[in-house]
Structure formats: C-alpha cells, structure tokens
Design a protein around this motif. Structure first.
Motif, PDB file in Angstrom:
ATOM      1  N   THR A  87       0.863  -1.179   0.000  1.00  0.00           N
ATOM      2  CA  THR A  87       0.000   0.000   0.000  1.00  0.00           C
ATOM      3  C   THR A  87       0.899   1.228   0.000  1.00  0.00           C
ATOM      4  N   LYS A  88       0.463   2.268  -0.654  1.00  0.00           N
ATOM      5  CA  LYS A  88       1.242   3.512  -0.684  1.00  0.00           C
ATOM      6  C   LYS A  88       0.453   4.682  -0.105  1.00  0.00           C
ATOM      7  N   LEU A  89      -0.724   4.372   0.438  1.00  0.00           N
ATOM      8  CA  LEU A  89      -1.596   5.449   0.909  1.00  0.00           C
ATOM      9  C   LEU A  89      -1.078   6.066   2.199  1.00  0.00           C
ATOM     10  N   ILE A  90      -1.207   7.390   2.278  1.00  0.00           N
ATOM     11  CA  ILE A  90      -0.967   8.132   3.508  1.00  0.00           C
ATOM     12  C   ILE A  90      -2.105   9.143   3.643  1.00  0.00           C
ATOM     13  N   PRO A  91      -2.455   9.528   4.865  1.00  0.00           N
ATOM     14  CA  PRO A  91      -3.555  10.483   5.046  1.00  0.00           C
ATOM     15  C   PRO A  91      -3.325  11.772   4.267  1.00  0.00           C
ATOM     16  N   MET A  93      -3.620  11.988   0.973  1.00  0.00           N
ATOM     17  CA  MET A  93      -3.260  11.684  -0.407  1.00  0.00           C
ATOM     18  C   MET A  93      -4.506  11.568  -1.283  1.00  0.00           C
ATOM     19  N   VAL A 197      -7.540  10.315   1.000  1.00  0.00           N
ATOM     20  CA  VAL A 197      -7.404   9.396   2.125  1.00  0.00           C
ATOM     21  C   VAL A 197      -7.587  10.166   3.434  1.00  0.00           C
ATOM     22  N   THR A 199      -7.879   8.240   6.685  1.00  0.00           N
ATOM     23  CA  THR A 199      -7.190   7.477   7.730  1.00  0.00           C
ATOM     24  C   THR A 199      -6.570   6.220   7.128  1.00  0.00           C
ATOM     25  N   VAL A 200      -5.371   5.861   7.597  1.00  0.00           N
ATOM     26  CA  VAL A 200      -4.712   4.606   7.220  1.00  0.00           C
ATOM     27  C   VAL A 200      -4.457   3.816   8.499  1.00  0.00           C
ATOM     28  N   ASN A 201      -4.971   2.596   8.559  1.00  0.00           N
ATOM     29  CA  ASN A 201      -4.861   1.779   9.774  1.00  0.00           C
ATOM     30  C   ASN A 201      -3.942   0.575   9.610  1.00  0.00           C
ATOM     31  N   ASN A 203      -0.153  -1.365   7.849  1.00  0.00           N
ATOM     32  CA  ASN A 203       1.218  -1.215   7.350  1.00  0.00           C
ATOM     33  C   ASN A 203       1.621  -2.525   6.676  1.00  0.00           C
ATOM     34  N   PHE A 215      -8.697   1.368   5.558  1.00  0.00           N
ATOM     35  CA  PHE A 215      -8.593   2.790   5.226  1.00  0.00           C
ATOM     36  C   PHE A 215      -9.952   3.461   5.403  1.00  0.00           C
TER      37      PHE A 215
END
Length: 375
Positions: A87-91, A93, A197, A199-201, A203, A215
């Motif tokens: 995953t490459k998501l960050i809040p 994005m 995005v 929230t990312v929960n 890793n 997410f």
C-alpha cells in the motif's frame, strides 16, 4: 480718572456681549439642536431628502465547516483476512477511481480459486451425466431414481459454483478470466471513486481480519457546508437559498453554495444546523475546514435613507433632521444593511414624514462639534 471709567465700562460691555453670545450658543446646541446663520447655510449648500421604502437585502453572517455526507465516507475492509503486501496510501493523499490502493496475500485466496475451478469441472461432468440419464429415462433404459440422483448432483454443483463465484467477486477476482494457469495468492483492493485518504490503519506485513478497517476514504465530489445559524435568523432561511463562504486564509476567494436543508432542532446554545451544497469547489476545500458564511436575505422593502445622510460620530450613528431653514436636530439612528446607495434604518418610526439633510450633513456635524468645543 474719566478715562479709567470709560475703559472699565467698555470692558464690562465686551464681557457682557461675549456672555450673551455664549448663552445663545448654548441655546442653539442644546439637545443636539443646531442653528446656523444665513451665510453658513449658503456656504454649506444643503440638500434635503426623506426616508423612503427601498429594496434592501439583509446579510446573515455565520460560521460553518466543510463536511462530507455519510454516504461519501467509505471504510475499506476485506471480506477475507490476509497479510498486507503493498500500500502507498498516507492520510491526505488523493487517488483515482480504479487505482490499486492495497494488495493482500493469503493461502485462502488460493484455496478459493482452486475450489472454484474444481467445482466448475465437476459441474460439467454432472451436467453431462444428468443429460445422459435423462435420455436413458426417456426410453426407460434407466430408472427414475438414477435420473433424480444425477439431477441432484448437477444442481448441487451448480449452487456450489455460484457461491464460490460470489466469494471471489468479494475479493475482486474475475472468474471469467480465471484458469489453472493464473491462480494467484494475491488480491487487489481498488479505489471505489476519486477522493482523498482520511485514515490509514495498516502497514506492510500486518494481518487484517474481515472486521478490520484498512482505510477511511472521502469522496470529495459531493462536499457540503454545515453552518451554525442562530434561532433569530431561521425565519429568513429557506431551501434553495444562495450563500457564499470563504476561509480566513483567503477571504477574496468566495465559494457559492445552495441551501439544501434547514434544521428543525434548536440546540442548547440557541443555534441550529443548516446544510448547503457547494455549486463550485476545488481541491483547496477539505473536510473539517472552518469557513465564514454570508447568507443573503430575500430582498424586501425597508425604510431607508441615502448613505450620505448617515453620520458616524463617536461610535454612534446620526442623521440631521431639518426643523426649519436654518435649524436642525441631530437624531440618533440604528442603521441596517446598505444597497444601491441606501442604508436601512431600523428605528425608522422617528424619521417618517421628516426632512433629512443629505448633502452637507457632514459639514453640519463639524459646525456642531466645533461649537461644543468652544463652549
């Protein structure tokens, strides 16, 4: 001695005259009444008007916050657990619809694909056997029992295949393209819309269960504004009304909105929520941003005077009422909104039917102020 008496009488006369002038000034300015000379009147060049009904649109000022309706706040989870491989998501994005936002891997994905392909093969065999028994039964070469057993197996396999197909759809595996050559231990999770995005929960390497939220995603295509409005302003609000909002950091950039819902419940602080939809927005607007709001009332005729007639002096507002050609009264007023060169007067009852000074009002104020200072 005679000269001394003459000088004394002259001085007494001067003091008497000055005292008389001062008394006249006190009379002229008492109770905010100003009387000017004919020479002053000609120098000031006064113009007169009266209070009248004008179209004035009031403005309700409030505060609000950019919000997203519940249907556009999406929690992403998976129907079957697995380990996060990518995953490459960050809040904060932004992402596009259809973009791969995560890849999971697990042995059960392999098992589901295997079960589907085996069941699909068994279904073909069961269908052929059922059709064969059906033909044999038609000529009484096979019993009804054999045909019924073949039908039961065929139906069972068909149900199993459909159930496995739906399970694979839950993890985004296309059964139409699935074969023994492309069985995979990975599954892709795709973005359901264009958005951002929240929230990312997770890793990389973390195991997620079906009940876990990976997410929180926001669809910015349907932002709306949640406004706190005081109870006294509610009668002036209605669905479809236009309002404008802007952020403190960029007050020159105003966004147009349309009221879609006026709340029916008054909170303990005397306010209610009004919801409005952005008719024009951009990526600078994000959920949670605090905004300033201006809501225009419906235009209505209000008692108003020309802007030049209203004077602001020592924190209060006044107009000059003409009593006669050279006598004027300074009357305190409560101004409202302004439009098209006119200002609404909220305490208009004290001015109806009276003549008001427009041009020259400020000059009269200066004369009155200077007179009071001399006193």
């Amino acid at each position: 001695m005679k000269n001394i008496i003459v000088v004394t009488i002259t001085l007494l006369s001067l003091f008497a005259c000055k005292s008389q002038v001062k008394q006249q000034q006190e009379i002229a300015t008492a109770n905010n009444i100003l009387e000017i000379s004919e020479k002053q009147k000609q120098a000031i060049r006064l113009s007169v008007d009266s209070i009248s009904k004008q179209n004035i649109a009031g403005t309700i000022k409030a505060t609000g916050k950019v919000d997203v309706p519940p249907q556009n706040q999406i929690s992403i989870s998976t129907a079957f657990g697995g380990y996060v491989k990518f995953t490459k998501l960050i809040p904060g994005m932004f992402f596009k619809k259809g973009e791969v936002i995560a890849i999971l891997e697990d042995n059960q994905y392999i098992q589901l694909q295997q079960d589907y392909l085996v069941t699909k093969a068994n279904l073909k065999a069961a269908e052929d056997e059922y059709l064969r028994q059906k033909d044999l039964n038609a000529t009484k070469a096979s019993s009804d029992k054999n045909m019924e057993q073949a039908l039961a197996v065929y139906t069972s396999q068909k149900v199993n295949l459909k159930a496995l197909e739906e399970k694979l759809k839950l993890i985004n595996i296309n059964t139409a393209q699935l074969s023994d050559k492309n069985i995979s231990r990975n599954i892709n999770i795709y973005a359901p819309f264009d958005g951002v995005v929240s929230t990312v929960n997770v890793n990389i390497g973390k195991y997620v269960a079906p009940s876990d939220v990976l997410f929180e995603l926001l669809n910015l295509g349907d932002l709306h504004l949640k406004v706190k409005v005081f109870e006294k302003d509610l009668p002036n609000l209605y669905t479809g009304q236009t309002l404008y909002t802007f952020a403190n950091g960029n007050p020159s950039k105003k966004y147009k909105c349309e009221v879609i819902l006026v709340g029916k419940h008054i909170d303990d602080d005397g306010t209610t929520e009004v919801h409005a939809h952005f008719t024009d927005s951009d990526k600078n607007l994000l959920p949670g941003m605090y905004m300033n709001v201006e809501i225009k009332d419906a235009e209505q005729k209000s008692w108003s005077v020309k802007n030049e007639a209203v004077l602001n002096f020592e924190g209060k507002n006044y107009v000059f009422v003409m009593l006669d050609d050279r006598k004027f009264e300074l009357a305190e007023v409560t101004p409202g909104d302004s439009k098209n060169g006119y200002t609404e007067i909220k305490n208009s009852d004290v001015l109806i039917g009276k003549k008001l000074i427009v041009d020259g009002a400020y000059q009269l104020l200066m004369v009155l102020k200077n007179t009071e200072e001399e006193e």
